[in-house]
Design an enzyme around this catalytic site. Sequence first.
Site, mmCIF file in Angstrom:
data_model
loop_
_atom_site.group_PDB
_atom_site.id
_atom_site.type_symbol
_atom_site.label_atom_id
_atom_site.label_comp_id
_atom_site.label_asym_id
_atom_site.label_seq_id
_atom_site.Cartn_x
_atom_site.Cartn_y
_atom_site.Cartn_z
ATOM 1 N N SER A 136 0.881 -1.159 0.000
ATOM 2 C CA SER A 136 0.000 0.000 0.000
ATOM 3 C C SER A 136 0.923 1.214 0.000
ATOM 4 C CB SER A 136 -0.896 -0.068 1.247
ATOM 5 O OG SER A 136 -1.633 1.104 1.413
ATOM 6 N N TYR A 150 -4.296 7.846 -7.278
ATOM 7 C CA TYR A 150 -3.312 6.961 -6.628
ATOM 8 C C TYR A 150 -3.828 6.572 -5.242
ATOM 9 C CZ TYR A 150 1.065 5.233 -4.614
ATOM 10 O OH TYR A 150 2.020 4.451 -3.991
ATOM 11 N N LYS A 154 -4.715 2.862 -3.460
ATOM 12 C CA LYS A 154 -4.100 2.338 -2.231
ATOM 13 C C LYS A 154 -5.137 2.175 -1.112
ATOM 14 C CE LYS A 154 0.056 1.816 -3.912
ATOM 15 N NZ LYS A 154 0.587 0.469 -4.184
#
Length: 279
Positions: A136, A150, A154
């Site tokens: 992560s 992004y 994650k």
Amino acid sequence: MANKTWFITGTSTGFGRSLATYLVQQGNTNVVATARHTDQLGYLDKYDHGQILKQTLDVTNQQEIKQAVEAATSKFGTIDVLVNNAGLGYFATFEESDLDDAKYMFDVNVWGLVDMTRAVLPTMRKHHSGVIVNFSSIGGLYSFPTLAFYHGTKYAVEGISESLAKEVKDLGIKVMLIEPSGFRTDWAGRSSKKVMPKIDDYKQFGEMIESNAKGAHHEAGDPDKAAQIIYDQVTNHADELPLRLPLGKFSSDTAIAKYKQDLENFEKLHDLSSSADQQ
Ligand SMILES: NC(=O)c1ccc[n+]([C@@H]2O[C@H](COP(=O)([O-])OP(=O)(O)OC[C@H]3O[C@@H](n4cnc5c(N)ncnc54)[C@H](OP(=O)(O)O)[C@@H]3O)[C@@H](O)[C@H]2O)c1
């Protein structure tokens, strides 16, 4: 003790390369080093005494996933540790992001990790043993401007991993999330597209994108140290493996501050939140 077999995605550069390099020097370890282009894995050759399998693998390619897992289990019998490391970044404001790029990043960072994990889980369940290490980011807990999608990937990895961990904990399988802050890999450089803001209202974020790009390879985090920590956690602390492992001081500080702030907010809102239950 039987050798443990580690399977790593994205070992051409960065964390994947550091981890593969560290693991192949440990006596008790087989390594399945995968990359989109295995000609980038020549750095492993000097350590090879039969404990290394190089395998072509683009995590968005189902056929290559299947072939790589089959090749790994046929050479080494099982996969003890899966490291879902392969990943991309994408710097742009939310409104100016190219959604095809954002979706491709989800294909790699989220669906690639999901497909890999589903390909390996049957083997781990059969052996009632295994560790899944999912990359992560501190960006899976805390969000900055210019990285909306992004962060989306994650946070998805965090949610999926937390739920999976609860489903497999009684099957002898553990899940650990790695949450790095800035590390000296190719991530902020070649692995992250950057879109400079064109809309005047967002111009101020251009500086942030530029400074991230300029900072590439000068970050505080050392991927070789990360490799040692991950190996040590999985090998020597398997019984108390954390679900979340922030790596880097900035990551740890940010995670603590974020959770403290969230806790304060949730406590302040507790009566109001609870008042929404039945009349
Ligand atoms: N470095 C940081 O500051 C940082 C911080 C937090 C989280 N992370 C996470 O750490 C992980 C590893 O990144 P890194 O920092 O080591 O960056 P990196 O040096 O750019 O490495 C990324 C790796 O992912 C591979 N990859 C990209 N797309 C792929 C695909 N479709 N299939 C298979 N492999 C693919 C790349 O292979 P190619 O060589 O073929 O492109 C490369 O091996 C990522 O998940 C990233 O989000 C990094």
